[in-house]
Design a protein around this motif. Structure first.
Motif, PDB file in Angstrom:
ATOM      1  N   TYR A 146      43.980  41.059  51.916  1.00 57.68           N
ATOM      2  CA  TYR A 146      44.599  41.374  50.612  1.00 57.68           C
ATOM      3  C   TYR A 146      46.100  41.039  50.639  1.00 57.68           C
ATOM      4  O   TYR A 146      46.613  40.351  49.756  1.00 57.68           O
ATOM      5  CB  TYR A 146      44.396  42.842  50.251  1.00 57.68           C
ATOM      6  CG  TYR A 146      45.240  43.279  49.066  1.00 57.68           C
ATOM      7  CD1 TYR A 146      44.923  42.848  47.771  1.00 57.68           C
ATOM      8  CD2 TYR A 146      46.386  44.058  49.263  1.00 57.68           C
ATOM      9  CE1 TYR A 146      45.720  43.210  46.688  1.00 57.68           C
ATOM     10  CE2 TYR A 146      47.176  44.427  48.185  1.00 57.68           C
ATOM     11  CZ  TYR A 146      46.848  43.997  46.903  1.00 57.68           C
ATOM     12  OH  TYR A 146      47.637  44.333  45.833  1.00 57.68           O
TER      13      TYR A 146
ATOM     14  N   SER B  41      46.796  37.306  50.800  1.00 60.81           N
ATOM     15  CA  SER B  41      46.444  36.603  49.554  1.00 60.81           C
ATOM     16  C   SER B  41      47.487  36.789  48.453  1.00 60.81           C
ATOM     17  O   SER B  41      47.556  36.000  47.515  1.00 60.81           O
ATOM     18  CB  SER B  41      45.072  37.061  49.043  1.00 60.81           C
ATOM     19  OG  SER B  41      45.152  38.337  48.435  1.00 60.81           O
ATOM     20  N   GLN B  42      48.299  37.812  48.574  1.00 63.88           N
ATOM     21  CA  GLN B  42      49.314  38.073  47.549  1.00 63.88           C
ATOM     22  C   GLN B  42      50.614  37.298  47.807  1.00 63.88           C
ATOM     23  O   GLN B  42      51.519  37.306  46.961  1.00 63.88           O
ATOM     24  CB  GLN B  42      49.626  39.571  47.485  1.00 63.88           C
ATOM     25  CG  GLN B  42      48.414  40.449  47.213  1.00 63.88           C
ATOM     26  CD  GLN B  42      47.638  40.032  45.972  1.00 63.88           C
ATOM     27  OE1 GLN B  42      48.197  39.952  44.879  1.00 63.88           O
ATOM     28  NE2 GLN B  42      46.348  39.748  46.153  1.00 63.88           N
TER      29      GLN B  42
ATOM     30  N   PRO C 297      44.024  34.666  44.720  1.00 57.00           N
ATOM     31  CA  PRO C 297      44.211  36.124  44.800  1.00 57.00           C
ATOM     32  C   PRO C 297      42.912  36.856  45.142  1.00 57.00           C
ATOM     33  O   PRO C 297      41.876  36.618  44.533  1.00 57.00           O
ATOM     34  CB  PRO C 297      44.689  36.488  43.389  1.00 57.00           C
ATOM     35  CG  PRO C 297      44.132  35.412  42.514  1.00 57.00           C
ATOM     36  CD  PRO C 297      44.151  34.163  43.335  1.00 57.00           C
TER      37      PRO C 297
ATOM     38  N   ARG D 238      41.333  40.674  45.505  1.00 52.97           N
ATOM     39  CA  ARG D 238      41.595  42.058  45.098  1.00 52.97           C
ATOM     40  C   ARG D 238      41.160  43.039  46.180  1.00 52.97           C
ATOM     41  O   ARG D 238      40.112  42.863  46.810  1.00 52.97           O
ATOM     42  CB  ARG D 238      40.847  42.365  43.797  1.00 52.97           C
ATOM     43  CG  ARG D 238      41.291  41.521  42.606  1.00 52.97           C
ATOM     44  CD  ARG D 238      42.748  41.724  42.287  1.00 52.97           C
ATOM     45  NE  ARG D 238      43.184  40.903  41.154  1.00 52.97           N
ATOM     46  CZ  ARG D 238      44.437  40.808  40.759  1.00 52.97           C
ATOM     47  NH1 ARG D 238      45.379  41.476  41.398  1.00 52.97           N
ATOM     48  NH2 ARG D 238      44.760  40.025  39.736  1.00 52.97           N
TER      49      ARG D 238
ATOM     50  N   GLU E  23      37.538  44.470  46.735  1.00 48.90           N
ATOM     51  CA  GLU E  23      36.647  43.592  45.945  1.00 48.90           C
ATOM     52  C   GLU E  23      35.761  42.809  46.912  1.00 48.90           C
ATOM     53  O   GLU E  23      36.095  42.599  48.070  1.00 48.90           O
ATOM     54  CB  GLU E  23      37.486  42.644  45.087  1.00 48.90           C
ATOM     55  CG  GLU E  23      36.683  41.750  44.140  1.00 48.90           C
ATOM     56  CD  GLU E  23      36.079  42.554  42.999  1.00 48.90           C
ATOM     57  OE1 GLU E  23      34.988  42.175  42.562  1.00 48.90           O
ATOM     58  OE2 GLU E  23      36.695  43.536  42.557  1.00 48.90           O
TER      59      GLU E  23
ATOM     60  N   TYR F  38      33.576  39.188  47.633  1.00 52.09           N
ATOM     61  CA  TYR F  38      33.510  37.756  47.305  1.00 52.09           C
ATOM     62  C   TYR F  38      32.430  37.116  48.165  1.00 52.09           C
ATOM     63  O   TYR F  38      32.254  37.473  49.331  1.00 52.09           O
ATOM     64  CB  TYR F  38      34.857  37.077  47.594  1.00 52.09           C
ATOM     65  CG  TYR F  38      36.000  37.619  46.769  1.00 52.09           C
ATOM     66  CD1 TYR F  38      36.409  36.986  45.600  1.00 52.09           C
ATOM     67  CD2 TYR F  38      36.681  38.783  47.164  1.00 52.09           C
ATOM     68  CE1 TYR F  38      37.450  37.492  44.839  1.00 52.09           C
ATOM     69  CE2 TYR F  38      37.722  39.300  46.413  1.00 52.09           C
ATOM     70  CZ  TYR F  38      38.109  38.644  45.245  1.00 52.09           C
ATOM     71  OH  TYR F  38      39.142  39.142  44.489  1.00 52.09           O
TER      72      TYR F  38
ATOM     73  N   ARG G 283      36.874  31.785  40.452  1.00 49.01           N
ATOM     74  CA  ARG G 283      36.573  32.948  39.617  1.00 49.01           C
ATOM     75  C   ARG G 283      36.801  32.655  38.132  1.00 49.01           C
ATOM     76  O   ARG G 283      37.487  33.396  37.418  1.00 49.01           O
ATOM     77  CB  ARG G 283      37.414  34.145  40.057  1.00 49.01           C
ATOM     78  CG  ARG G 283      36.980  34.712  41.398  1.00 49.01           C
ATOM     79  CD  ARG G 283      36.270  36.046  41.210  1.00 49.01           C
ATOM     80  NE  ARG G 283      35.356  36.349  42.291  1.00 49.01           N
ATOM     81  CZ  ARG G 283      34.916  37.577  42.559  1.00 49.01           C
ATOM     82  NH1 ARG G 283      35.322  38.600  41.831  1.00 49.01           N
ATOM     83  NH2 ARG G 283      34.048  37.780  43.515  1.00 49.01           N
TER      84      ARG G 283
ATOM     85  N   THR H 123      37.447  35.015  34.686  1.00 48.32           N
ATOM     86  CA  THR H 123      37.963  36.345  35.025  1.00 48.32           C
ATOM     87  C   THR H 123      39.495  36.327  34.957  1.00 48.32           C
ATOM     88  O   THR H 123      40.113  35.276  34.814  1.00 48.32           O
ATOM     89  CB  THR H 123      37.534  36.763  36.446  1.00 48.32           C
ATOM     90  OG1 THR H 123      38.263  35.981  37.401  1.00 48.32           O
ATOM     91  CG2 THR H 123      36.043  36.551  36.653  1.00 48.32           C
ATOM     92  N   ASP H 124      40.102  37.505  35.096  1.00 40.77           N
ATOM     93  CA  ASP H 124      41.560  37.593  35.091  1.00 40.77           C
ATOM     94  C   ASP H 124      42.171  36.913  36.315  1.00 40.77           C
ATOM     95  O   ASP H 124      43.364  36.590  36.331  1.00 40.77           O
ATOM     96  CB  ASP H 124      42.001  39.061  35.064  1.00 40.77           C
ATOM     97  CG  ASP H 124      41.653  39.743  33.744  1.00 40.77           C
ATOM     98  OD1 ASP H 124      41.444  39.008  32.753  1.00 40.77           O
ATOM     99  OD2 ASP H 124      41.584  40.983  33.723  1.00 40.77           O
ATOM    100  N   ASP H 125      41.350  36.696  37.339  1.00 43.37           N
ATOM    101  CA  ASP H 125      41.839  36.070  38.573  1.00 43.37           C
ATOM    102  C   ASP H 125      41.578  34.562  38.617  1.00 43.37           C
ATOM    103  O   ASP H 125      41.754  33.943  39.673  1.00 43.37           O
ATOM    104  CB  ASP H 125      41.178  36.717  39.791  1.00 43.37           C
ATOM    105  CG  ASP H 125      41.644  38.151  39.995  1.00 43.37           C
ATOM    106  OD1 ASP H 125      42.779  38.453  39.591  1.00 43.37           O
ATOM    107  OD2 ASP H 125      40.868  38.949  40.553  1.00 43.37           O
TER     108      ASP H 125
ATOM    109  N   THR I  26      41.796  30.918  38.994  1.00 46.94           N
ATOM    110  CA  THR I  26      42.848  30.126  39.621  1.00 46.94           C
ATOM    111  C   THR I  26      42.410  28.670  39.679  1.00 46.94           C
ATOM    112  O   THR I  26      41.330  28.368  40.200  1.00 46.94           O
ATOM    113  CB  THR I  26      43.130  30.616  41.061  1.00 46.94           C
ATOM    114  OG1 THR I  26      43.461  32.017  41.024  1.00 46.94           O
ATOM    115  CG2 THR I  26      44.257  29.836  41.696  1.00 46.94           C
TER     116      THR I  26
END
Length: 446
Positions: free
Chosen positions: A96, A99-100, A108, A110, A113, A115, A223, A226-228, A230
């Motif tokens: 995490y 990834s940020q 990113p 979460r 989360e 995957y 993704r 979704t909001d992620d 990329t």
């Protein structure tokens, strides 16, 4: 009229001088290539024949070209049933946080989360996503520390003797926020020679060619919906339709860090020919590293390979050696047995160099006693190998020393003589030795 004649003769002499000076220089430039990189190598992906090498055995930083080993271990784990593509990975605190960090190549992830391995793999292969790569390593081995052990173990298995892996991604350990694998230094980085990188790329392509189905994707959304979401644009901009496009390119892995510079392992296929090129720490004519510089260097290698080389049959099947078409046989019904090359030797060479190579026979001494082979002998018995050697000029050899050779075998069967024949041979040998000894004794009297 006299002046015109003198001028004509002078121009003729100058033209001849220019030809003798310019043409050799052009040939030398073509041979050396002068790739602007700390190291470079060009290889025929089929045979492993090295077509060009420049400082190729120096251990240098490899950055994200590291991920070819991570890809190999992932494909192997899937093949063995230890991991599946739809298996889910639960994000850890380590992945995490990495990834940020948007300074690094990442998608990113979460906290808490899940995957799929397929998602993480695509992010790694297309976008060189580092946290996704660590997630794959943790899935396979439990921890990145254990995964690094597997990487170094596999490197030894492959004969990559100069390889040193300290993490799964190729990042400098200093970017891992103090969470780098135990037993490695805080600023360590993965290293390998261009020769070993090319060998790793060839092994990956040989064993898991399906990797190209992903590495050739120029762009994909992670993704999507979704909001992620990329947009993952492939760092390999030599792919068709991209900025530095080159016909036939479909992989394989870029790499960039301050230590490794701008590096690239590229592969391209035209017709039946696939080449692998590796450039490490490429720079432009001003000595500045850049993405363009690594692709320009790769382009020069590919141009050289596809335009100057072709696959030729150097030694045909059934070839017999002058002065060594047979081996003497002991204790057999025949006094000798014919030998020949079993399979043809084909390899990529400069088209103009076909006649520069000659076959060399290496017999298996463990089968011979005083140059003879003992019966009984089956047809097709391996008695040695044949390799080809260049009579003059430089030859870079193969990635694998065992390549570029063919077995030499017997072309007929020779049965063992029966006891009576062997007895008579022994008697003949005894009297022959006795007679020779007597003659030597008599000669010694005079």
């Amino acid at each position: 009229m006299k002046n015109v004649l003198q001028t004509t003769m002078l121009l003729t002499v100058m033209a001849v001088l220019l030809l003798t000076i310019i043409i050799p220089q052009q040939t030398k430039a073509a041979d050396s290539l002068n790739i602007m990189a700390d190291a470079a190598i060009l290889v025929d992906a089929d045979s492993g024949k090295i077509l060009y090498a420049q400082n190729a055995d120096a251990s240098l930083g490899i950055a994200s070209m590291t991920k070819m080993m991570t890809e190999y271990l992932l494909f192997e784990a899937i093949e063995e049933g230890r991991v599946t593509w739809d298996q889910e990975y639960l994000v850890t605190d380590y992945t995490y946080k990495i990834s940020q960090d948007m300074r690094l190549s990442n998608v990113p992830l979460r906290a808490e989360e899940r995957y799929t391995i397929k998602e993480l793999y695509e992010a790694m292969a297309i976008y060189s996503a580092n946290a996704a790569t660590i997630g794959i390593a943790e899935t396979i081995a439990g921890t990145e520390e254990e995964f690094v052990r597997l990487m170094n173990e596999k490197a030894k298995e492959f004969g990559l003797n100069d390889a040193k892996f300290v993490n799964s991604t190729g990042l400098n350990n200093g970017h891992l926020m103090g969470m780098h694998p135990k037993g490695t230094g805080a600023t360590d980085e993965n290293v390998m020679s261009a020769t070993s990188v090319a060998k790793l790329a060839k092994i990956l392509l040989d064993d898991y060619p399906e990797v190209l189905e992903t590495t050739k994707i120029p762009n994909k959304v992670f993704r999507e919906g979704t909001d992620d979401a990329t947009n993952m644009e492939n760092w390999n901009t030599m792919l068709p339709g991209m900025l530095h496009a080159y016909d036939g390119v479909d992989g394989l892995k870029t790499g960039t860090t301050d230590f490794a510079g701008h590096s690239f392992t590229g592969t391209a296929k035209r017709g039946d020919t696939r080449l692998i090129a590796v450039v490490m720490k490429a720079v432009d004519d001003k000595g500045v590293g850049s993405y363009k510089a690594r692709f320009d260097a790769t382009r020069a290698l590919f141009d050289f390979g596809f335009s100057q080389f072709s696959t030729e049959e150097i030694v045909p099947a059934g070839y017999q050696f002058k002065g060594q078409k047979s081996l003497p046989v002991t204790k057999g019904k025949e006094d000798e047995v014919n030998i020949a090359v079993k399979e043809p030797i084909k390899m990529m060479i400069r088209t103009s160099d076909k006649d520069a190579y000659q076959p060399e026979l290496v017999l298996d001494d463990s089968l011979l006693a005083d140059g003879e082979i003992e019966a009984a002998i089956d047809e097709g018995k391996v008695v040695g190998t044949v390799k080809v050697a260049k009579k003059e000029g430089e030859d870079y050899g193969f990635l694998d020393e065992k390549s570029g050779a063919s077995e030499v075998v017997t072309t007929e069967k020779v049965e063992r003589a029966n006891w009576f024949s062997l007895s008579m041979q022994a008697v003949g040998s005894f009297f022959g030795t006795l007679w020779t000894g007597a003659l030597d004794f008599i000669k010694g009297l005079f």
